[in-house]
Design a protein around this motif. Sequence first.
Motif: not given
Length: 283
Positions: A188-208
């Motif tokens: 997911t991607y969301n604008n918040y104020g002047l910035g931006h936040v992104i969230s993944f539904g997986v852990s880095w360990k599990d996909v890397i």
Amino acid sequence: MRLFILFIALLCLHAPISICGQNSLRGIAIVDFSEENIESANSQLFSAEHMVKVAGIPYVVTKDLNKALEYSMVLFSSKLTSSSLSDKQDNMIDSYVTNGGILVVPILEDKDVFPMFGIESFIPVKTRFNIQWNKSIQSKELEWIDEAEEWIISLGRPDLNETIKTYGYTTTTATVLASYEDSSAAVTYNNYGLGHVISFGVSWKDVILRNQINRDFQAQRVSSNGFEPTSDVFSLFIRGVFQEYNQYTVWLHTSPLNSKSTLIITHDIDSQSGMDSLYKFVD
């Protein structure tokens, strides 16, 4: 002239971005959450660092959130829970993003920051087997995802009935950049104020890391001589995000000495005939 251009590029990488047109240090700060999340090993941090290295982006690793928030983009090494940050640190994150910062988080459990991320709930299960990027979105973050095998990436083989633990988000204001096969949001991607936040539904360990050491759930879609880019896609996405929000971005070239491509010659020695001819390769 070439040396002068290189000097200017390196200056922009390491100088405060006020020199280069922004207001923080140009680069990615990886925040090490190993202690906060009581992790017994550094597999999450290793995976986050590997991902950014492959992207070729300048970065630092730090446990100090204050230091991390000096950078134009912040990447958490592991999940964000209600106990990962203090109330003061939650406010620091809020202020950082409001003022133009970029924040990327793998697995979001902290309900206090759900409004910032445009998320209202999540469902964790081990029965989602692929992630499909939303091709209808004209997003610079997805610029480097351009192959058929990259648009849909594998998390595990469905006939095993179970794979890595994934979090499917329900969104409020967030844009869904990628979904699982059950249509819940994976990225997911969301604008918040002047910035931006992104969230993944997986852990880095599990996909890397899992895929590198053959501890995945048979996520490969071909057994030999095929293209399987699942892990690389996450690095390409991180590069796309950094490139989108940092002007005049430079990164390490995929192939050395300005070459268009690199030929890597390998050989198969899992057969008698392969062993018999091995000396030819040695020579």
